[in-house]
Write an enzyme that holds these catalytic residues in place. Sequence first.
Site, mmCIF file in Angstrom:
data_model
loop_
_atom_site.group_PDB
_atom_site.id
_atom_site.type_symbol
_atom_site.label_atom_id
_atom_site.label_comp_id
_atom_site.label_asym_id
_atom_site.label_seq_id
_atom_site.Cartn_x
_atom_site.Cartn_y
_atom_site.Cartn_z
ATOM 1 N N GLU A 104 -1.213 -7.270 -2.325
ATOM 2 C CA GLU A 104 -1.497 -5.967 -1.579
ATOM 3 C C GLU A 104 -1.905 -4.643 -2.339
ATOM 4 O O GLU A 104 -2.792 -3.948 -2.111
ATOM 5 C CB GLU A 104 -0.341 -5.851 -0.710
ATOM 6 C CG GLU A 104 -0.223 -6.667 0.419
ATOM 7 C CD GLU A 104 0.493 -7.979 0.188
ATOM 8 O OE1 GLU A 104 0.486 -8.279 -1.156
ATOM 9 O OE2 GLU A 104 0.786 -8.953 1.113
ATOM 10 N N GLU A 151 3.081 -14.641 2.421
ATOM 11 C CA GLU A 151 4.475 -14.246 2.913
ATOM 12 C C GLU A 151 4.843 -15.195 4.146
ATOM 13 O O GLU A 151 6.067 -15.466 4.265
ATOM 14 C CB GLU A 151 4.009 -12.665 3.853
ATOM 15 C CG GLU A 151 4.152 -11.665 2.883
ATOM 16 C CD GLU A 151 3.921 -10.351 3.165
ATOM 17 O OE1 GLU A 151 2.610 -10.102 3.879
ATOM 18 O OE2 GLU A 151 4.486 -9.271 2.933
#
Length: 786
Positions: A604, A584
Amino acid sequence: MVETELRAASVPAAQAKPAASPIRKVGVIGAGVMGAGIAAQVANAGVPVVLLDIVPGGAAKATERMLKTDPAPFMQKAAARLVTPGDIEGGLPLLADCDWIVEAIVERPDAKRDLYAKLEAVRKPGSVVSSNTSTIPLSALTQGLGEVFAADFLITHFFNPPRYMRLLEVVQGPATRAEALAAITDFGDRVLGKTVIPCKDRPGFIANRIGGMWMQSAINRAFDLGLTVEEADAVMGRPMGVPKTGVFGLLDLVGIDLMPHVAASMKATLPETDAYVLGLRDNALITRMIAEGRTGRKGKGGFYTREKGAGGESLKRALDLTTGDYRASDKPQLESLALRDLRALAEHPDRGGRYARAVLLDTLAYAAALVPEIADSVADVDAAMRLGYNWKYGPFELIDRVGAAWLARALAEDGRPVPPLLAQVAEGSFYRVQDGALEYFGTDGGYHAVPRPAGVLLLADIKRRAKPLARNGSASLWDLGDGVACLEFHSKMNALDPGTVEMIGKAIAMGRKGGFKALVIHNEGEQFSVGANIGLALFAANIAAWGEIEGLIEQGQKAMRSLRDAPFPVVGAPSGMALGGGCEILLHCDAVQAHAESYIGLVEVGVGLIPGWGGCTTMLRRWAENPRAPKGPMPPVAKAFEMISTAQVAKSAFEAKEMLLLRPTDGITFNRDRLLADAKARALSLVEGYAPPEVKPLRLPGASGRAALAMAVQQQAALGRATPHDVVVCDHLAETLTGGRKDHTEETTEAELHALERRSFMALLKTPATLARVEHMLETGRPLRN
Ligand code: NAI
């Protein structure tokens, strides 16, 4: 066509290559383990390559096979199109326009010379020919082939597998043209990404010569001192800095049958008085293992093997070195193994300590005795062992760890000769830092700067010279010069935590105040970042500190936005894994200059969560703004959903481009040591006229899109491809990606999407199944399929 497309993909427009290499096309002969791998790496670099083999159709089959090999020799499937396979019979004319021809055929001087004679009839004047031989002296290879050939010839010794091993040993002959050597050194370094180490024309060059001695010593001493294979491998591991396979695990990996070959070739080429030759012995157990086909992982097991237990579970077994039978594998219990200090380990009286001492003395004394015979500098020897054998420390760095004087005394105590270089360094060390520069001890008795080629910038060097601009336990900020700062992570595996987020904030504030004009995010850890510290998340969840967790997510989102919206350019420069939060961060940089070996992905869901630091939002935007993707509100959602819900990780920077985790304009650097300099140059190139990107709202499909995704997931579940908790996680992911309660008639802003990310993240973290996934990941390093 294909070729130019690939080149365009690999060379970012904004970053002109420093002088183009004169090597534009390569030929590789011998499509075996090494030749095929070398050809693949050339193709990875966007350079066309001809691959020939004596077996009809062999090169074509090898190329085909490489598309299925794991770990993959190709960085992207499309690279295979740059390989033109052919047969020696009839295919030699394909080499006529090659600038460099690498020979990687069978290890026989006569066969190699026969081939070179044929090459003389087809290759173009000034082309370079090199051999990948591991044992044959250069003089034996050029014999009878004339002056022109000798001037164009050298040895280029790659390590297996050529894509992943960073060492390239190069040997020049007395007649080798300086330009030929320079062209290959430059191509090997900048284009193929290797660290090119000049070696003398001595058997085994640097790495295999010292590595061979180390293995021999590690095996012999384990038998002599009565260690178990687990004990021996554990002693080698952490304190010495050898990869955790140790020696017996490594033999299983490379094939135990390789040992007699190495021994035979070393014996044939080294003098009888060489310490390696003197230490050679027949090992009855190893001979028997090879005869029975127990050659390691490729054969019927090796020093370790796996067997099915009564309940069908896989049990690790280890070979008893005294009986030759397998027994259950044990965790070694030696007291010396608790020691971190190498000298303390080598002085410990138990068998682990005595083993460490013996192997260190054998290996380090041998290395010290071989400079300058095999290489001019101890720094080159150390680099070769680090990159060719994946040692954490080279032999001279190890000597500094135990102390040169300690080693000399220990050798003298055992009645063994002290190598001249070791006597010369006396009470000193092989490395020192002088005025912030790293220096090594030369054979002339003086210290010399460890050379860094132009275009190589190492954070380690900067850190020796200066104090950080800012620092906390998780991250630091450094001045790279020319108005560029570097944000470095340094937590365990570079997991991201509140300290990292705080340092991002500090960096942005400093930059806003004019402290620097561009920021690079880079570190020299094995992994760029494995993502947010899930241990902290689990701890906070266990004490139900929900407010704190949500606050951290919000602060993380804010930090990501601030990277993107800062009034100065931010460039990410990853190498190794950039997962979850690490990914990210890259998604919010203005540009990325990635090491080719970057493994990027939003993983994730593996721990039952969804990307919460703007990862969902950015992937939606990337697909929505991609000119080649189908239009409409649903396609970007489907693309982002597919990638995130399956926790896909790009296995190279090129794959990351295919997945839009990197942009088409992002740069790729092959040589890790050049990554920071390239990133800094990239950052500076963005400074003039820099304006932060405009962030447009998205039109998302809403509830109908969510329903469509839910149906697809239900189908996967019905087929047994999605677990019950996958269904739950996917539903939250789908809700976020489709824009929650909004639909395509309205615009969804970034702030709304970030709120959705947070809500889904928090909802998932409160489920026991997600917590079970997190716990399992922390305990085993593997995802739980619940
Ligand atoms: P390999 O046996 O896997 O491959 C050799 C290939 O060359 C085979 O496909 C064979 O059909 C082909 N070949 C044999 N004679 C030929 C000829 N006259 N013309 C064209 N093709 C011919 O061998 P590998 O392991 O790839 O080794 C190749 C070279 O690389 C050897 O010189 C070896 O010493 C060296 N090397 C090997 C390393 C390894 O780990 N395997 C590491 C570094 C160097």
